[in-house]
Enzyme design. Structure first.
Site, PDB file in Angstrom:
ATOM      1  N   ASN A   9       7.437  -1.965 -12.304  1.00 16.02           N
ATOM      2  CA  ASN A   9       7.698  -0.851 -11.388  1.00 16.02           C
ATOM      3  C   ASN A   9       8.314  -1.449 -10.126  1.00 16.02           C
ATOM      4  OD1 ASN A   9       7.659   1.327  -9.676  1.00 16.02           O
ATOM      5  ND2 ASN A   9       5.423   1.478  -9.528  1.00 16.02           N
ATOM      6  N   LYS A  11       9.679   0.078  -7.691  1.00 16.17           N
ATOM      7  CA  LYS A  11       9.542   0.945  -6.510  1.00 16.17           C
ATOM      8  C   LYS A  11      10.891   1.048  -5.790  1.00 16.17           C
ATOM      9  CE  LYS A  11       4.680  -0.149  -6.514  1.00 16.17           C
ATOM     10  NZ  LYS A  11       3.438  -0.332  -5.788  1.00 16.17           N
ATOM     11  N   HIS A  95       1.896   8.356  -9.884  1.00 15.11           N
ATOM     12  CA  HIS A  95       1.559   7.108  -9.184  1.00 15.11           C
ATOM     13  C   HIS A  95       0.868   7.460  -7.862  1.00 15.11           C
ATOM     14  CE1 HIS A  95       2.013   3.330  -7.051  1.00 15.11           C
ATOM     15  NE2 HIS A  95       2.217   2.759  -8.233  1.00 15.11           N
ATOM     16  N   GLU A  97       1.282   6.406  -5.063  1.00 13.08           N
ATOM     17  CA  GLU A  97       2.231   6.544  -3.949  1.00 13.08           C
ATOM     18  C   GLU A  97       2.904   7.916  -3.973  1.00 13.08           C
ATOM     19  OE1 GLU A  97       4.351   2.870  -4.602  1.00 13.08           O
ATOM     20  OE2 GLU A  97       2.603   1.738  -3.934  1.00 13.08           O
ATOM     21  N   GLU A 180      -4.932   2.442 -12.191  1.00 15.38           N
ATOM     22  CA  GLU A 180      -4.471   1.769 -10.982  1.00 15.38           C
ATOM     23  C   GLU A 180      -5.409   2.092  -9.821  1.00 15.38           C
ATOM     24  OE1 GLU A 180      -0.166   0.419 -11.403  1.00 15.38           O
ATOM     25  OE2 GLU A 180      -0.228   2.209 -10.154  1.00 15.38           O
ATOM     26  N   GLY A 186      -0.698  -3.445  -4.318  1.00 14.98           N
ATOM     27  CA  GLY A 186       0.050  -4.113  -3.257  1.00 14.98           C
ATOM     28  C   GLY A 186      -0.818  -4.806  -2.225  1.00 14.98           C
ATOM     29  N   SER A 226      -1.944  -5.354  -8.231  1.00 19.02           N
ATOM     30  CA  SER A 226      -1.909  -6.788  -7.919  1.00 19.02           C
ATOM     31  C   SER A 226      -2.005  -7.674  -9.174  1.00 19.02           C
ATOM     32  CB  SER A 226      -2.993  -7.145  -6.897  1.00 19.02           C
ATOM     33  OG  SER A 226      -2.773  -6.460  -5.676  1.00 19.02           O
TER      34      SER A 226
HETATM   35  P1  PGA Z   1       1.362  -3.997  -7.349  1.00 18.09           P
HETATM   36  O1  PGA Z   1       1.738  -2.485  -7.697  1.00 18.09           O
HETATM   37  O2  PGA Z   1       1.485  -4.781  -8.620  1.00 18.09           O
HETATM   38  O3  PGA Z   1       2.365  -4.411  -6.317  1.00 18.09           O
HETATM   39  O4  PGA Z   1      -0.042  -3.987  -6.837  1.00 18.09           O
HETATM   40  C1  PGA Z   1       1.373  -1.903  -8.917  1.00 18.09           C
HETATM   41  C2  PGA Z   1       1.833  -0.481  -8.962  1.00 18.09           C
HETATM   42  O5  PGA Z   1       1.870   0.171  -7.919  1.00 18.09           O
HETATM   43  O6  PGA Z   1       2.192   0.037 -10.030  1.00 18.09           O
END
Ligand code: PGA
Length: 263
Positions: A9, A11, A95, A97, A180, A186, A226
């Site tokens: 992903n 983003k 997601h 976000e 998640e 992140g 992460s």
């Molecule tokens: P990350 O994000 O690996 O940077 O923690 C995962 C995600 O948001 O799908």
């Protein structure tokens, strides 16, 4: 037996040229891992660049979001029909976000409301994707406050049940769920592998309940939050974890290829 699935992903990262270069390197790097399904979800504008950078079928194309209507006066939106035409076979839905549930404090409170994703829009998006034969990757997960209040399982059960409302079980064989935890995205705080395994098992149990047991057995349940080359092997070795949804670490092709190899 469920095969592993590892999804990048990206983003809101990478220009078209950067995306093409990175996809090409990933395509080359995962050539010998034909037993793992790999998908890249770049920003919309880089979908074609990534598609053309991966002439073989080893890496699949995915989108990060979708709008549920096929067409209409919806300025700025992209439909499932458009994604299918662009070659997408996967799409992330719900997601944290896009739901406006950020794990990172540097996102101001005032920004959060503008993302406006709800359980209802997640359900509409799932239906639109399934109609166009795109495999949805449904994200679910709790915030740190919800975890500390002992609400993890209840929050996830609610997200799952709402997402699959009024969808025929037979249609859901093609979808995947990504657990998640919002606090792990992140932040560098990975969920403990045993706990991630427990929650993924719980998700399978909920799917058996609200969809049907055969579908629950078949659906791939990924972990995201992460994931890095250094922790992927332990996470992917868990019996309930069928792969990963990888954000930050997927931006570096070498790191992402190592993560795929751990699967
Ligand atoms: P990350 O994000 O690996 O940077 O923690 C995962 C995600 O948001 O799908």
């Amino acid at each position: 037996m469920r095969g592993k699935l590892v999804v990048a992903n990206w983003k809101m990262h990478k220009s078209q040229a950067e995306a093409a270069m990175c996809a090409e390197q990933i395509g080359r790097g995962v050539r010998d891992n034909a037993n793992v399904d790999v998908a890249i979800c770049p920003p919309f504008l880089a979908l074609q660049a990534v598609r053309h950078a991966m002439p073989n079928n080893l890496v699949r194309l995915g989108a990060q979001d979708v709008f549920w209507a096929d067409e209409g006066a919806f300025t700025g939106r992209v439909s499932a029909r458009m994604l299918a035409e662009a070659g997408c076979t996967f799409c992330i839905v719900g997601h944290s976000e896009t739901r406006g549930r950020f794990g990172k404090l540097e996102v101001p409170e005032s920004t959060v409301g503008f993302f406006a994703e709800t359980d209802e829009t997640v359900n509409l998006k799932l239906k639109a994707l399934l109609y166009h034969s795109i495999n949805p990757i449904l994200c679910v997960g709790e915030t740190m406050a919800e975890r500390e209040a002992g609400q993890t399982d209840a929050v996830i059960r609610g997200q799952l049940a709402a997402a699959v409302t009024d969808i025929e079980p037979a249609e859901l064989y093609s979808f995947a769920v990504a657990y998640e935890p919002v606090w792990a995205i992140g932040t560098g705080m990975t969920c403990d592998a045993a706990e991630a395994n427990r929650v993924c098992g719980m998700i399978r149990g909920v799917l058996a309940d609200v969809v049907e047991p055969d579908v629950a057995d078949y659906v791939r349940i990924l972990y995201g939050g992460s994931v890095k080359a250094g922790n992927a092997a332990e996470l992917f070795a868990q019996p309930e974890i069928d792969g990963g949804l990888v954000g930050g670490a997927s931006l570096d092709p070498d790191e992402f290829v190592k993560i795929v190899q751990s699967a």
